[in-house]
Scaffold this active site. Structure first.
Site, short mmCIF file in Angstrom:
data_model
loop_
_atom_site.label_atom_id
_atom_site.label_comp_id
_atom_site.label_asym_id
_atom_site.label_seq_id
_atom_site.Cartn_x
_atom_site.Cartn_y
_atom_site.Cartn_z
N GLY A 1 -9.48 5.23 23.79
CA GLY A 1 -8.15 5.73 24.13
C GLY A 1 -7.78 5.61 25.59
N CYS B 1 10.25 0.06 -3.43
CA CYS B 1 10.54 -1.29 -2.97
C CYS B 1 11.32 -2.04 -4.06
CB CYS B 1 9.26 -2.02 -2.63
SG CYS B 1 9.49 -3.78 -2.29
N CYS C 1 8.85 -5.15 -5.25
CA CYS C 1 7.57 -4.95 -5.94
C CYS C 1 7.43 -3.56 -6.55
CB CYS C 1 6.40 -5.23 -5.01
SG CYS C 1 6.10 -3.93 -3.81
N CYS D 1 9.49 -3.57 1.02
CA CYS D 1 8.26 -3.37 1.80
C CYS D 1 8.38 -4.07 3.15
CB CYS D 1 7.05 -4.00 1.09
SG CYS D 1 6.44 -3.07 -0.30
N CYS E 1 3.47 -6.82 -0.35
CA CYS E 1 4.54 -6.91 -1.34
C CYS E 1 4.32 -8.13 -2.25
CB CYS E 1 5.88 -7.02 -0.62
SG CYS E 1 7.31 -6.75 -1.67
#
Lengths: 202, 278
Positions: free
Chosen positions: B30, B239, B242, B264, B270
């Site tokens: 980090g 979606c 899909c 998506c 997708c």
């Protein structure tokens, strides 16, 4: 012959494919660093003629990571490595451990206290020494218990030749995080990393 | 190997410098490691940081996937994929599962990542505190002493003003219980994927000259309050292509009369779902 001259004949060869070899070695070092305790193996054939007085793993690490920007400290045991590093990497060699970015240790009895190396500063903790320690034994299995980032639950590693006092010193400086010393252990073709975040139980 | 370029474009001295920065970034999860970012043959803002990280880690046996906002078929993704196909001669793919390195702008793939994969994030502004405190000298001190009070105040002000935390992307996280980190502008929907992920995550900011990392299996916590816990976006639709109900959806305008559909954002996810359904 003056000692100021490097005797070329006595210096071993470096990588035969510097670009591809350095990339491959780096990825293994990265893999080891991202998974503390994991042992990675450097193929021996990328350095058939190493004569730096160091293991294959430590020598290839040096060829991969060292250059004019990385002051190096070598223990008293490493006159060949000094020639090798200057010839192949162009690294400045320093007398004081606290001025080094990398330190190579082969004589574990003469290992300076961890606090003698550079632990970085609170502002710039990355400006610290990475210790490369040559050990007689480095195997998977019961020994040290490691926990921390990079380790799912716990990983085990057996490192020969390292005293309990060394791990005590390391535990003593752990609360200073983000300051710290990152450790890389090498043995023949094998290499394992224990960065400053890893909690080590002996 | 490729003729006419050093492998993956960058010179070896630069790669060594970046490789050392990456190792320190992994050792201090980090924390933003400064590095000597190079001029790249594309403008800042187009992924110069991500490209330099990818160029420093990639090898001839890697398989590279590049996505931009989740899609493999956008200009930025295609040009970066071509760049490495040409300068490194590596295989490329659009399949998340087949890739060893995934360079991404602003998404984490929906397909769960596996151990051994490396994700390279393109980061515009790496400093999470930058809009709150413009002075680098000050933000560096705040990180040094883990003094992140101003970020909590910012989130609190959101609650005071809007009734909830209004940050929806680039949502701040604490890595390994220590460093405040900007996860690059991924939607907060992707934040939970950062936590204890088996893949290695590397972040490169070219203009701002910073590299940082989240190692595999690292605790990554999104900032929140007890009475305002962190939550991700949800949709009351699925979606349109899909039918996925648990993926991040983009709103697409389809005509001039307010017609729209949700699809998506992850084009590979997708397409694979559609293939399976067919």
């Amino acid at each position: 012959m003056s000692k100021d001259f490097v005797g070329f004949e006595s210096i071993g060869a470096g990588f035969s494919e510097p670009v591809a070899d350095a990339q491959m070695v780096f990825r293994r070092i990265l893999d080891a660093s991202a998974h503390p305790g994991r042992i990675v193996t450097i193929p021996a054939d990328i350095l058939p003629d190493s004569d730096a007085g160091l293991s294959c793993a430590a020598t290839t690490l040096a060829l991969t990571l060292l250059d004019l920007d990385t002051p190096v400290w070598l223990d008293a045991n490493l006159p060949q490595a000094s020639d090798f590093f200057r010839f192949h990497c162009g690294t400045p060699l320093v007398d004081s451990p606290c001025n080094s970015r990398f330190a190579f240790i082969t004589d574990l009895r003469q290992l300076p206290a961890l606090t003698e190396f550079d632990m970085g500063t609170p502002d710039f903790p990355e400006r610290s020494t990475t210790l490369v320690i040559e050990v007689p034994d480095l195997v998977d299995g019961p020994g040290l218990q490691l926990r921390g980032p990079g380790i799912r639950k716990v990983s085990y590693l057996r490192i020969g030749g390292i005293s309990a006092d060394f791990w005590r010193q390391r535990a003593d400086i752990a609360p200073l995080f983000p300051l710290g010393i990152d450790l890389i252990f090498t043995c023949g073709q094998r290499l394992a990393a224990i960065p400053r975040t890893t909690v080590v139980e002996i | 190997m490729t003729a006419g370029y050093n492998f993956a474009y960058l010179d070896e001295q630069t790669k060594r410098m970046i490789r050392r920065a990456i190792l320190k970034a992994v050792a201090i999860p980090g924390y933003q490691v400064p590095f000597g970012s190079r001029e790249m043959p594309l403008p800042y803002g187009w992924g110069t940081g991500g490209i330099q990280v990818t160029a420093s880690i990639i090898g001839s046996d890697d398989v590279l996937k590049v996505i931009d906002q989740g899609a493999d078929d956008t200009t930025n993704a295609i040009s970066i994929r071509r760049f490495f196909a040409k300068t490194a001669g590596v295989a490329t793919t659009t399949r998340t599962a087949d890739a060893t390195i995934i360079q991404t702008r602003h998404r984490i793939p929906e397909t769960p990542l596996r151990a051994g994969q490396i994700v390279v994030f393109q980061v515009p502004i790496p400093e999470p505190l930058r809009w709150l405190e413009p002075r680098e000298s000050e933000t560096r001190q705040m990180h040094a002493y883990a003094d992140y009070a101003i970020m909590h105040v910012k989130l609190y002000e959101d609650i005071a003003r809007y009734g909830h935390i209004a940050t929806t992307y680039d949502y701040p996280v604490i890595v390994n219980e220590r460093y405040l980190m900007r996860p690059s502008p991924i939607p907060k929907f992707d934040n939970p994927k950062l936590d204890m992920n088996p893949a290695l995550m590397l972040f490169g900011a070219g203009r701002e000259k910073r590299i940082y990392a989240v190692p595999p299996y690292t605790i990554v916590k999104s900032l929140d309050f007890e009475d305002h816990p962190f939550s991700i976006e949800t949709w009351d639709t699925s979606c349109a292509l899909c039918g996925a109900t648990n993926a991040f959806l983009d709103e697409v305008i389809t005509d001039d009369h307010g017609g729209k559909m949700f699809v998506c954002s992850d084009s590979d996810h997708c397409a694979e779902r559609k293939e399976k359904a067919a």
